[in-house]
Design a protein around this motif. Structure first.
Motif, PDB file in Angstrom:
ATOM      1  N   GLN A  80      37.540 -10.754 -18.490  1.00 56.41           N
ATOM      2  CA  GLN A  80      36.393 -10.948 -17.595  1.00 56.41           C
ATOM      3  C   GLN A  80      35.280 -11.694 -18.302  1.00 56.41           C
ATOM      4  O   GLN A  80      35.054 -11.476 -19.492  1.00 56.41           O
ATOM      5  N   SER A  81      34.572 -12.543 -17.563  1.00 59.49           N
ATOM      6  CA  SER A  81      33.381 -13.184 -18.111  1.00 59.49           C
ATOM      7  C   SER A  81      32.252 -13.120 -17.088  1.00 59.49           C
ATOM      8  O   SER A  81      32.504 -13.110 -15.885  1.00 59.49           O
ATOM      9  N   MET A  82      31.044 -13.047 -17.609  1.00 62.28           N
ATOM     10  CA  MET A  82      29.866 -13.031 -16.730  1.00 62.28           C
ATOM     11  C   MET A  82      28.753 -13.847 -17.377  1.00 62.28           C
ATOM     12  O   MET A  82      28.539 -13.759 -18.584  1.00 62.28           O
TER      13      MET A  82
ATOM     14  N   GLU B 252      36.870  -9.576  -4.769  1.00 58.63           N
ATOM     15  CA  GLU B 252      37.792 -10.702  -4.954  1.00 58.63           C
ATOM     16  C   GLU B 252      37.401 -11.593  -6.128  1.00 58.63           C
ATOM     17  O   GLU B 252      38.041 -12.608  -6.378  1.00 58.63           O
ATOM     18  N   SER B 253      36.366 -11.222  -6.863  1.00 55.39           N
ATOM     19  CA  SER B 253      35.811 -12.146  -7.853  1.00 55.39           C
ATOM     20  C   SER B 253      36.520 -12.121  -9.212  1.00 55.39           C
ATOM     21  O   SER B 253      36.158 -12.885 -10.105  1.00 55.39           O
ATOM     22  N   GLY B 254      37.552 -11.270  -9.359  1.00 50.42           N
ATOM     23  CA  GLY B 254      38.230 -11.145 -10.651  1.00 50.42           C
ATOM     24  C   GLY B 254      38.897 -12.423 -11.119  1.00 50.42           C
ATOM     25  O   GLY B 254      39.042 -12.660 -12.325  1.00 50.42           O
ATOM     26  N   ASP B 255      39.291 -13.271 -10.167  1.00 45.78           N
ATOM     27  CA  ASP B 255      39.919 -14.537 -10.556  1.00 45.78           C
ATOM     28  C   ASP B 255      39.181 -15.719  -9.921  1.00 45.78           C
ATOM     29  O   ASP B 255      39.781 -16.732  -9.592  1.00 45.78           O
TER      30      ASP B 255
ATOM     31  N   ALA C 214      34.189   0.648 -20.382  1.00 50.55           N
ATOM     32  CA  ALA C 214      35.503   1.222 -20.072  1.00 50.55           C
ATOM     33  C   ALA C 214      35.528   1.823 -18.673  1.00 50.55           C
ATOM     34  O   ALA C 214      36.592   1.950 -18.065  1.00 50.55           O
ATOM     35  N   THR C 215      34.364   2.219 -18.155  1.00 50.44           N
ATOM     36  CA  THR C 215      34.301   2.717 -16.778  1.00 50.44           C
ATOM     37  C   THR C 215      34.828   1.660 -15.807  1.00 50.44           C
ATOM     38  O   THR C 215      35.511   1.983 -14.832  1.00 50.44           O
ATOM     39  N   PHE C 216      34.515   0.416 -16.091  1.00 45.94           N
ATOM     40  CA  PHE C 216      34.837  -0.672 -15.158  1.00 45.94           C
ATOM     41  C   PHE C 216      36.115  -1.410 -15.534  1.00 45.94           C
ATOM     42  O   PHE C 216      36.767  -1.990 -14.676  1.00 45.94           O
ATOM     43  N   LEU C 217      36.448  -1.403 -16.823  1.00 42.34           N
ATOM     44  CA  LEU C 217      37.591  -2.185 -17.314  1.00 42.34           C
ATOM     45  C   LEU C 217      38.472  -1.272 -18.170  1.00 42.34           C
ATOM     46  O   LEU C 217      38.616  -1.472 -19.376  1.00 42.34           O
ATOM     47  N   TYR C 218      39.045  -0.293 -17.531  1.00 40.77           N
ATOM     48  CA  TYR C 218      39.799   0.742 -18.245  1.00 40.77           C
ATOM     49  C   TYR C 218      41.188   0.242 -18.631  1.00 40.77           C
ATOM     50  O   TYR C 218      41.827  -0.466 -17.858  1.00 40.77           O
ATOM     51  N   THR C 219      41.641   0.584 -19.818  1.00 40.15           N
ATOM     52  CA  THR C 219      43.052   0.343 -20.173  1.00 40.15           C
ATOM     53  C   THR C 219      43.609   1.619 -20.808  1.00 40.15           C
ATOM     54  O   THR C 219      42.869   2.453 -21.328  1.00 40.15           O
ATOM     55  N   GLU C 220      44.908   1.738 -20.771  1.00 44.64           N
ATOM     56  CA  GLU C 220      45.592   2.941 -21.284  1.00 44.64           C
ATOM     57  C   GLU C 220      46.641   2.541 -22.326  1.00 44.64           C
ATOM     58  O   GLU C 220      47.606   1.896 -21.952  1.00 44.64           O
ATOM     59  N   PRO C 221      46.479   2.852 -23.633  1.00 44.93           N
ATOM     60  CA  PRO C 221      45.286   3.445 -24.230  1.00 44.93           C
ATOM     61  C   PRO C 221      44.111   2.460 -24.193  1.00 44.93           C
ATOM     62  O   PRO C 221      44.324   1.250 -23.999  1.00 44.93           O
TER      63      PRO C 221
ATOM     64  N   LEU D  60      38.735  -4.579 -10.884  1.00 45.27           N
ATOM     65  CA  LEU D  60      38.901  -6.014 -11.131  1.00 45.27           C
ATOM     66  C   LEU D  60      40.383  -6.346 -11.231  1.00 45.27           C
ATOM     67  O   LEU D  60      41.087  -5.820 -12.090  1.00 45.27           O
ATOM     68  N   GLN D  61      40.841  -7.184 -10.315  1.00 47.06           N
ATOM     69  CA  GLN D  61      42.255  -7.554 -10.293  1.00 47.06           C
ATOM     70  C   GLN D  61      42.405  -9.064 -10.173  1.00 47.06           C
ATOM     71  O   GLN D  61      41.485  -9.754  -9.732  1.00 47.06           O
ATOM     72  N   ARG D  62      43.561  -9.537 -10.566  1.00 44.24           N
ATOM     73  CA  ARG D  62      43.888 -10.955 -10.465  1.00 44.24           C
ATOM     74  C   ARG D  62      45.059 -11.156  -9.536  1.00 44.24           C
ATOM     75  O   ARG D  62      45.918 -10.280  -9.421  1.00 44.24           O
TER      76      ARG D  62
END
Ligand SMILES: O=C(O)CCC(=O)C(=O)O
Length: 280
Positions: free
Chosen positions: A133-135, A66-69, A153-160, A268-270
């Motif tokens: 995302q920020s950490m 739940e931490s994405g937002d 990209a494993t964790f924050l994949y986008t297409e393309p 990771l979702q919002r």
């Protein structure tokens, strides 16, 4: 323009770029002080979540998912006695804070949305940026856990795939206190896996290519406070344990392009109430 053509060529060739003196010392100090305040005000009762830095066991509890937002706090794996009590102060036990500091905290918002960062991202060809995302990563003295070799990209994949990571050194990072290591050119090896929400509960890795990373090609990126390391989304990198008496604070920001699709299967979702924003 922040980057000259040679720097852009180097980024395309190596998959990373080291920009010294990108952030002023006092801006780094402001961020460290704010992180300290956030940790001081954080009450861990009932929400103890460990950030396992080993991909195989990466925590997938609700607090993490739940931490994405939100602004959530994750403990070092080695922070606890067997009976579950902390070995040292709360301030010395947190591994990281994530993952929406840049949208929810005014100090982090200001640090993340400077004209210099906006220009840098534009120079890298991200036309319609979204700050995903920020950490804040503490890499605590003595117990700072390792982060095994991976690409973001494993964790924050986008297409393309259109993903840039910015890793800001808020303190000097050395081999001793767990600096980043990267495989120059390794971004051309292609996507290895995706970390996704599983149907039902939890998460899973979808493996695309299980050949091991050529870790013998890793190079240490020892950098001074105020440096930003720009990471291509496919660049393999890691950081080793910190067994030294010095911390190694860093702040990371990941930026995607609104023109790429961000899959609903990414971990990771919002919520709809908090859509991603660019630099405004
Ligand atoms: O700061 C670190 O130790 C590693 C961070 C990292 O590799 C990441 O968050 O992707």
């Amino acid at each position: 323009m922040t980057l000259n053509p040679d720097q852009i060529t180097a980024y395309d060739r190596d998959g990373f770029l080291v920009l010294e003196n990108f952030v002023e010392d006092k801006a780094c100090d402001r961020l460290c002080a704010r992180a300290e305040e956030l940790v001081r005000d954080f009450d861990p009762q009932g929400v103890v979540s460990i950030f396992s830095t080993h991909e195989q066991t990466r925590t997938s509890d609700d607090y993490f998912l739940e931490s994405g937002d939100k602004i959530h706090f994750f403990f070092e794996e080695n922070a606890f006695h067997p009976d579950g009590t902390l070995r040292q102060s709360k301030e010395r036990s947190i591994n990281k804070i994530g993952h929406a500091l840049h949208d929810l905290d005014p100090v982090f918002d200001k640090f993340s949305r400077t004209p210099e960062i906006k220009q840098l991202i534009s120079d890298l060809g991200i036309d319609d940026p979204l700050l995903l995302q920020s950490m804040y990563i503490f890499k605590q003295p003595r117990i700072g856990g390792e982060v095994t070799c991976h690409h973001d990209a494993t964790f924050l994949y986008t297409e393309p795939l259109r993903l840039v990571g910015l890793w800001f050194a808020l303190e000097d990072a050395t081999i001793d206190n767990g600096c980043l290591w990267a495989i120059p050119g390794g971004h051309r090896l292609g996507l290895k896996s995706r970390f996704m929400r599983a149907e039902g509960v939890g998460t899973r890795f979808e493996v695309i290519d299980d050949t091991p990373w050529p870790e013998e090609k890793l190079q240490p990126l020892e950098v001074k406070k105020g440096t930003v390391i720009v990471l291509h989304g496919l660049l393999p990198h890691l950081s080793r344990e910190n067994r030294s008496p010095k911390s190694r604070h860093a702040y990371t920001l990941h930026v995607i392009d609104a023109d790429s699709e961000y899959p609903a299967s990414n971990w990771l979702q919002r919520s709809v109430e908090m859509p991603l924003r660019g630099f405004r």
